[in-house]
Design an enzyme around this catalytic site. Sequence first.
Site, PDB file in Angstrom:
ATOM      1  N   CYS A 153       3.050   6.923  12.897  1.00 27.65           N
ATOM      2  CA  CYS A 153       3.577   8.583  12.261  1.00 27.65           C
ATOM      3  C   CYS A 153       3.342   9.476  13.147  1.00 27.65           C
ATOM      4  O   CYS A 153       4.638  10.159  13.491  1.00 27.65           O
ATOM      5  CB  CYS A 153       2.717   8.728  10.991  1.00 27.65           C
ATOM      6  SG  CYS A 153       0.905   8.859  11.225  1.00 27.65           S
ATOM      7  N   GLY A 183       0.860  -1.312   0.083  1.00 24.58           N
ATOM      8  CA  GLY A 183      -0.005  -0.098  -0.085  1.00 24.58           C
ATOM      9  C   GLY A 183       0.962   1.317   0.028  1.00 24.58           C
ATOM     10  O   GLY A 183       1.859   1.310  -0.440  1.00 24.58           O
ATOM     11  N   ASN A 234      -6.385   1.031  11.678  1.00 27.52           N
ATOM     12  CA  ASN A 234      -5.692   0.804  12.858  1.00 27.52           C
ATOM     13  C   ASN A 234      -6.087   1.893  13.705  1.00 27.52           C
ATOM     14  O   ASN A 234      -4.871   2.202  14.620  1.00 27.52           O
ATOM     15  CB  ASN A 234      -4.290   0.612  12.495  1.00 27.52           C
ATOM     16  CG  ASN A 234      -3.809  -0.816  12.097  1.00 27.52           C
ATOM     17  OD1 ASN A 234      -4.284  -1.713  12.671  1.00 27.52           O
ATOM     18  ND2 ASN A 234      -2.942  -0.741  11.010  1.00 27.52           N
ATOM     19  N   GLY A 256      -5.351   0.536   5.579  1.00 30.94           N
ATOM     20  CA  GLY A 256      -4.598   0.088   6.616  1.00 30.94           C
ATOM     21  C   GLY A 256      -4.525   1.158   7.783  1.00 30.94           C
ATOM     22  O   GLY A 256      -4.689   0.684   9.253  1.00 30.94           O
TER      23      GLY A 256
END
EC number: 1.2.1.10
Length: 313
Positions: free
Chosen positions: A133, A14, A172, A168
Amino acid sequence: MASEKLKAAIIGSGNIGTDLMIKIMRHSEHLEMAAMVGIDAASDGLARAARLGVATTHEGVEGLTRLPVFDDIDFVFDATSAGAHVKNDAFLRALKPGIRLIDLTPAAIGPYCVPVVNLDAHLDSRNVNMVTCGGQATIPMVAAVSRVAKVHYAEIVASISSKSAGPGTRANIDEFTETTSKAIEAVGGAAKGKAIIVLNPAEPPVMMRDTVYVLSDLADRAQVEASIEAMAAAVHAYVPGYRLKQKVQFDEIAADVPLNIPGLGRFSGLKTSVFIEVEGAAHYLPAYAGNLDIMTSAALATAERMAQSLVQA
């Protein structure tokens, strides 16, 4: 003579996996891109990998083990999901106990790793977790305050462009907040941590912006600011788009008008507010996707140091 390069595979074709592949191929000194693994045969990431001459499979981690290059792979970056990573680690570990996994999901099987804060402590780990991140962007700022004064509470708000959040990331969200909160404590040094993520639907898309609030014992403000600026420069070394958006702000919370922090109680001391912007390198998604860039840059910086250590040994 060129230094020896160790072979790496990426699971997850991805946004994150594809960006990471491009970074490895363009910038890595110690790693060679060997395989791209996905589960969607029609994914853009697998198509790009194939065009670049990288071995590919759309049969997941099982497909990776069937590729001829698997025997030579030393590093695997996992950019799937928290649940998938648990299975991937167990499956790969059974076949190659010494393989190094760089976990870009919130699974956190291994220790949290924020390169600028604690990479040296985990160079020998077989599985390291890159937090999130938001964690990569903000935990260095919490740690910067922690090395000057005791941090009682730290709260971060990560705002990212909705367009930069693939399936994704969206799947999450709960794990994001939980993992980031724990890492604020474990790596950042806060007694209590809290994380919030905001998917900003604005058009045109906005760059990643993060706000960090730190409540600490009273300390010399100049020392705290200098520590934060030095830490920001250290992150900037491997994430060129990372910067302080404005000057660090300070507020003194007086003992006679304390803040009441749920789960922590009454607080008086120094409140430090840090405002960060992360511009992406636009290797795959446009520059607004700084969240993608800081995650893949941190993962690559971690694996590079590990690979360098292995080669030198």
